[in-house]
Design an enzyme around this catalytic site. Structure first.
Site, PDB file in Angstrom:
ATOM      1  N   ASP A 260      -4.247  -2.281   4.984  1.00  0.00           N
ATOM      2  CA  ASP A 260      -4.744  -1.784   6.264  1.00  0.00           C
ATOM      3  C   ASP A 260      -6.260  -1.752   6.316  1.00  0.00           C
ATOM      4  O   ASP A 260      -6.841  -1.860   7.360  1.00  0.00           O
ATOM      5  CB  ASP A 260      -4.178  -0.391   6.570  1.00  0.00           C
ATOM      6  CG  ASP A 260      -4.437   0.563   5.418  1.00  0.00           C
ATOM      7  OD1 ASP A 260      -5.093   0.153   4.442  1.00  0.00           O
ATOM      8  OD2 ASP A 260      -3.977   1.709   5.476  1.00  0.00           O
TER       9      ASP A 260
ATOM     10  N   ASP B 259       0.857  -1.176   0.000  1.00  0.00           N
ATOM     11  CA  ASP B 259       0.000   0.000   0.000  1.00  0.00           C
ATOM     12  C   ASP B 259       0.887   1.218   0.000  1.00  0.00           C
ATOM     13  O   ASP B 259       2.041   1.128   0.394  1.00  0.00           O
ATOM     14  CB  ASP B 259      -0.780   0.015   1.325  1.00  0.00           C
ATOM     15  CG  ASP B 259      -2.184  -0.454   1.109  1.00  0.00           C
ATOM     16  OD1 ASP B 259      -2.437  -0.915   0.001  1.00  0.00           O
ATOM     17  OD2 ASP B 259      -2.991  -0.359   2.040  1.00  0.00           O
TER      18      ASP B 259
ATOM     19  N   ASP C 192      -8.881  -4.643   1.968  1.00  0.00           N
ATOM     20  CA  ASP C 192      -7.661  -5.388   1.611  1.00  0.00           C
ATOM     21  C   ASP C 192      -7.735  -6.844   2.040  1.00  0.00           C
ATOM     22  O   ASP C 192      -6.856  -7.626   1.718  1.00  0.00           O
ATOM     23  CB  ASP C 192      -6.425  -4.763   2.283  1.00  0.00           C
ATOM     24  CG  ASP C 192      -6.126  -3.384   1.730  1.00  0.00           C
ATOM     25  OD1 ASP C 192      -6.354  -3.184   0.526  1.00  0.00           O
ATOM     26  OD2 ASP C 192      -5.691  -2.512   2.491  1.00  0.00           O
TER      27      ASP C 192
END
EC number: 7.2.2.10
Length: 1168
Positions: free
Chosen positions: A794, A473, A798
């Site tokens: 997070d 990310d 996801d």
């Protein structure tokens, strides 16, 4: 468990009695009442609340709590609530006791063989042959034997038993400490899980276990609900209840339609407040865990209660189909009286260990089996040769006849041969292997905690060493996640820094302040810094914090605005989610009209704007052409500076024209743009270096982000993910999908294979895109090796990608519970550098085990050959059974400790990853093993056959039964151990390095063990006497033994000189599982493509699919359902719950973990 009534029948006929019933501890509701309430859903539940309490606030009054202020934070009250309504804690299963572990360790086959041999040996030694006819039996018991010596026959058997006990205790202790460590880790994860409650009108973060009935809890997007509750107020709240019901659709919750929130479910959208009504074993999840026998003591109490209440219930059989996996399950409601046996059976089922093989374990198992087979053959041959030799020698050559009274003597010989054979086998089997792996992993996990990696699944640690790709990310991992507004476009002007408040028209400023203050979660705030001179603390969503910070920078304050319009006055909230990429809030204006504030990704929101505020704060038309201008002149330059652009807009509805609020596209359209701001999230200073290390270690880092492509590219360049002049791809989600899908819109692996190798940045990606990319890389067969992919995430969205990846990293600070639940490792500091540490530790585990193998196999090869040839040529192994066991014990247990605790070094990051199919024992290692074996065998055979001449001592060969230990054989034993000790130092390096002492002092455990072993060896030789078949040696003999030992180090240098490339004949060993050995489940998964991120998330939420087989039948659940109209529905709901119950023994799932909708196909997710 009779108080768990499911239908409301029991209550409705007698509301009167209930109201008058004396209530527990002065509260207006009993535990049973609340439990029964939580069994209801939807309209039924609303009706019950109305009848019993009037409304939700009535329920709050009964529970002595305020819907706005929460509980008074006083400890006596909280304690009292815990006593009456229970704690929010599901008691974990009892850990195995030490004795159980000992019993398990005793199940080892080799140990059983040894025990049998020892017992037979003991029995025979106590049996004295009758009479003095020893002459007739040949010189069997002749030799230097006096009375005292004959007594000592039992020692060998006893010594073997003793060493077996040692091995068992060591193994059991290791298992026990591992279990304990895991419990500690588990409780740490649990204590870290916090939930927001209101107490005394203040928002507090309390540990989940501290929640009590009557608490007012804030629920928001991404939460995993820790307790059951009733909604007080909600904004657009949607819950994923699949973990309890198996229904995949999100359930809309609202205070006036369906206010019941259940523990273990996920908040997928929106926010709200609830009053907690059931915690711990009384919550829905807790009830199910209790059924599984997880709460052992609770069980018995409930059983007693249950017997009184429904002794009369006759059992009926109900069948229910589970819609999700069409798993037909038979459920037999048993009478509670039979509950006891049921529980037992269930517990047994639940206790079956969960088999989860990682790559390393697969390789090791194969290797151990190969070695074991070889050992078995060798030991069988040894026994046969010895027996034949003896029989021919005695009965043929010497021509004796078998006399009855000589039988015990002969049998004693045969037992001795058997023991020698067993000894060969024991030495051949490397029992130290599992131990080394366990120690190495447990040690690494403990140390990784210090490096901010909280490992949830042991094997993730070692898989990480083989990682070839990391999909990271951007926000919070590569960047600091401390966002600030640095540029803005307000009233036709592009400000490169924060404008002075005086430069802005009051109308614009006022609208901006309201738009930001109201249209953001009220839980997001900026608090004053904790320490003098530090930065203000950002609480809540970081993007919103940046906008609130922008208000403060404009010398205004958001708090008064929020006080003027509190959260419960908001008319409608469309919360942010990954599909909308925007958030909108509607308020009612004083004149009866409505005003909608909206904020979101600029390219999405600007498309919905038809007006824009000019410098005087008046509306001006905003056409598509103006929009393109703005994108080109304002948004792209901001994005190229690596800024995230957010558009803030509003819309007014006059009093007469209230729109249909559910038609979101209508409502959020025709907007007026107030401002576009550029938010900077600076790259963490340590990230570029960490990424460089990854690239040097052969790991490709890819960035997957929801930001726009220019921002993403700018940040990727700052991090070093993309370098100028490289051939790489940066794609947006749409373009990515266009490239990988065929005309029908299906994903094709071939198309994906053209894209992913060059892809470095995937921007504006949806959760599905992330999952598709990860799955595509894992399933790809283009490279010579299968890729091993790590993913960081997070957000709730996801989950699917984290689940699918070989190793999922969740963010410990910013991560939602869902993400943590789906992950293997939690980064406690949200930092990318910690991932590099994880790679180092993973590779280190692999290397530690290889080091141990190199050492262990040398010992094995030598010992087996020595025992075998010695036995065949001299009828007696030069290394006695007890000595062999000592070698095995020290060499195995201690060496595994010493070599498995080597700390990692930076040099581990200089090589490419090993890959799945690289053998455990490389050519270099094979060369070292065989090379050292040659040296040791040469020395030992020299000593065996000509040693007595060299040292001028009596020969120990052909000694009769029970003869005292000879110096000759003691020297051989001692030399053997010395060579092992020095070879342990050689084993520290496996890639053919020259300096074996490099960094030896950074590992105190290693030094301690080598010196300790040496000390014990001195004691054994000098004072071991008969049990160890040793006789004391002189100083000169000791020095010779040591000298030969040190020769190992010199010989190691000689071996290092031989180039491995010349030795084509060496085979590698311990390959990974081959292509043909893919499990059916993996294949099944390949066939079934799941594209829906949500479904995927639900599927594998925790690896509980194993529970399907276990808990399929006969649970006593239904016994508690009263026969009523709702039985059918209830049964269906329960059955789907059961079908998803997981293996409670899985330590790596926290006791209050999510109950997941398991589907057989998701098995593959965790298998592969």
């Amino acid at each position: 468990m009779g108080d768990m009534a499911n239908s409301s029948i029991e209550f409705h006929p007698k509301p009167q009695q209930q109201r008058d019933a004396p209530h527990a501890g002065g509260f207006g509701c009993t535990l049973a009442e609340l439990r029964a309430l939580m069994e209801l859903r939807g309209a039924e539940a609303l009706q019950k609340i109305e009848e019993a309490y009037g409304d939700v606030s009535g329920l709050c009054r009964r529970l002595k709590t305020s819907p706005t202020e929460g509980l008074a934070d006083n400890t006596n009250d909280l304690e009292k609530r815990r006593q009456i309504y229970g704690q929010n804690f599901i008691p974990p299963k009892q850990p195995k006791t030490f004795l159980q572990l000992v019993w398990e360790a005793l199940q080892d086959v080799t140990l059983i063989i040894l025990e049998v041999a020892a017992i037979v040996s003991l029995g025979l030694s106590f049996y004295a042959p009758p009479g003095e006819e020893s002459e007739a039996c040949g010189n069997v018991s002749g030799g230097a034997e006096d009375e005292g010596e004959a007594e000592a026959g039992w020692i060998e058997g006893a010594a073997i038993l003793l060493s077996v006990i040692c091995v068992v205790l060591v193994t059991a202790f290791n298992d026990w400490s591992k279990e304990k460590q895991f419990r500690g880790l588990q409780s740490r994860i649990e204590q870290e899980q916090k939930f927001t409650v209101i107490r005394n009108g203040q928002l507090l973060q309390v540990p989940v276990a501290a929640l009590v009935v009557g608490d007012i809890a804030q629920v928001k997007y991404g939460d995993l609900l820790p307790a059951d509750g009733v909604l007080i107020q909600a904004n657009d709240l949607k819950i994923d209840e699949s973990s309890l019901t198996g229904e995949s659709d999100h359930v809309r919750k609202s205070a006036d339609k369906d206010p019941m929130l259940l523990s273990g479910t996920h908040v997928m959208e929106g926010s709200g407040r609830m009053v907690v009504t059931a915690v711990g074993v009384n919550s829905q999840t807790g009830i199910i865990f209790t059924l599984l026998g997880a709460g052992g003591e609770e069980e018995e109490k409930k059983d007693k209660k249950g017997k009184q209440q429904d002794g009369a219930m006759e059992s009926s059989q109900t069948k229910a189909k589970k819609q999700d996996g069409a798993v037909a399950m038979e459920m037999q409601p048993l009478k509670s009286a039979e509950g006891g046996e049921m529980e037992e059976r269930e517990k047994k089922k639940a206790n079956a260990p969960k088999k989860e093989k990682s790559v390393l374990q697969g390789k090791l198992t194969k290797l151990a089996v190969q070695i074991g087979k070889a050992g078995l053959v060798m030991s069988a041959i040894t026994v046969i040769i010895l027996v034949l030799y003896f029989v021919i020698e005695t009965f043929v050559v010497e021509g004796r006849t078998w006399l009855a009274e000589c039988t015990p003597v002969y049998v004693q010989y045969f037992v001795k041969f058997f023991i020698i054979g067993v000894t060969v086998l024991v030495v051949a089997v490397p029992e130290g292997l599992p131990l080394a792996v366990t120690i190495s992993l447990a040690y690494s996990v403990k140390k990784m905690m210090k490096d901010n990696n909280l490992v949830r699944h042991l094997d993730a640690c070692e898989t990480m060493g083989n990682a070839t790709a990391i999909c990271s990310d951007k926000t919070g991992t590569l960047t600091t996640n401390r966002m600030t507004v640095v540029q803005s476009y307000l009233g036709d002007t592009h400000y490169k820094e924060i404008p002075a408040p005086s430069a802005l028209t009051p109308k614009i400023l006022d609208l901006l302040v309201h738009a930001i203050s109201i249209n953001s979660a009220y839980t997001t705030k900026i608090l004053p810094p904790e320490k003098e001179g530090a930065l203000p603390r950002q609480v809540g969503n970081k993007t919103e914090c940046a906008l609130l910070g922008f208000i403060l920078d404009l010398k205004r304050d958001f708090q008064p605005v929020r006080e003027q319009i509190p959260e419960d006055k908001l008319y409608k909230v469309y919360t942010f989610n990954s599909v909308r990429k925007s958030m909108s809030t509607v308020i009612r204006m004083p004149d009866g009209g409505f005003r909608l504030f909206s904020k979101g990704a600029s390219e999405i929101l600007l498309k919905k704007c038809t007006n824009i505020l000019n410098s005087n704060g008046e509306l001006r038309g905003f056409r598509p052409r103006d929009r393109d201008d703005m994108v080109r002149k304002i948004i792209e330059p901001m994005a190229c500076d690596g800024l995230r652009t957010i558009c803030i807009a509003y819309r007014d509805f006059s009093a007469g024209q209230e729109p249909d609020w559910d038609n979101e596209n209508e409502v959020v359209g025709d907007l007026t743009c107030i401002a576009v701001v550029g938010i900077e999230d600076p790259v963490r200073p340590e990230v570029p270096e960490a990424i460089r290390k990854c690239q040097r270690a052969g790991i490709t880092v890819r960035m997957v982000t929801g930001d726009n492509i220019n921002t993403a590219r700018a940040i990727a360049a700052k991090c070093g993910i993309i370098q100028p002049g490289e051939d790489f791809l940066c794609l947006e989600g749409k373009e990515f999908n266009r490239r990988i899908r065929n005309e029908k819109g299906e994903i094709e692996q071939e198309r994906l294979d053209k894209v992913w190798p060059k892809l470095r940045v995937l921007a504006r990606s949806s959760p599905t895109d992330k999952h598709t990319l990860v799955k595509g890389i894992i399933d790809s067969t283009t490279g010579e090796q299968r890729q091993v992919v790590a993913v960081t995430g997070d957000g709730t969205n996801d989950g699917p990608a984290l689940k699918k990846a070989d190793v999922g990293f969740a963010m410990g600070i910013a991560g939602t519970d869902v993400a943590k639940e789906a992950s293997d490792i939690i980064l406690t500091d949200d930092n990318f550098t910690s991932i590099v540490k994880a790679v180092m530790w993973g590779r280190n585990v692999y290397d530690s085990i290889s080091k141990f193998l190199q050492f262990q196999l040398t010992v094995n090869v030598v010992a087996v050959i020595v025992a075998f040839t010695g036995a065949c040529i001299t009828q007696d192994s030069p290394l006695k059974a007890v000595q062999m066991l000592w070698v095995n014990l020290i060499m195995d247990t201690f060496a595994s400790l010493a070599l498995a605790t080597e700390p990692p070094t930076e040099s581990l990051l200089l090589r490419k990853p090993y890959g799945r199919d690289k053998p455990l024992i490389s050519r270099t290692m094979m060369k070292n093993i065989l090379g050292h074996a040659v040296y040791q065998l040469a020395i030992i055979f020299t000593l065996l056959f000509v040693g007595e001449l060299f040292f001028d001592i009596d020969s120990g060969r052909n000694a009769p039964l029970h003869s005292p230990p000879s110096e000759h054989y003691t020297i051989i034993f001692n030399t053997f151990v010395m060579m092992q000790l020095f070879n342990e130092i050689n084993a520290r390096k496996i890639h053919g390095e020259r300096n074996v002492f490099d960094g030896i002092f950074s590992n105190p455990i290693f030094c301690t063990i080598v010196l300790g072993t040496f000390g014990i060896q001195i004691v054994i030789v000098q004072f071991g006497g008969k049990p160890f078949s040793c006789s004391p040696l002189s100083t000169e003999q000791w020095l010779w033994c040591l000298f030969v030992g040190v020769g190992e180090l010199v010989w190691g240098q000689v071996i290092a000189t031989i180039p491995t490339s010349q030795l084509k004949c060496l085979k590698e060993a311990g390959h990974g599982p081959g292509k043909d050995e893919m499990t059916d489940e993996e294949l099944a998964e390949g066939e079934e493509e799941i594209d829906h991120a949500e479904r995927e998330l639900r599927r594998g939420q925790i690896l509980w699919f194993r529970g399907l087989n276990r808990i399929q039948t006969q649970m006593e659940v239904v016994s508690t359902f009263k026969r009523s109209g709702s039985v059918q529905g209830a049964v269906r709901r329960r059955s789907s719950v059961l079908s998803q119950l997981h293996d409670v023994t899985n330590l790596s799932a926290p006791p209050h973990a999510i109950l997941s909708a398991a589907n057989p196909t998701s098995a593959a997710g965790s298998e592969s």
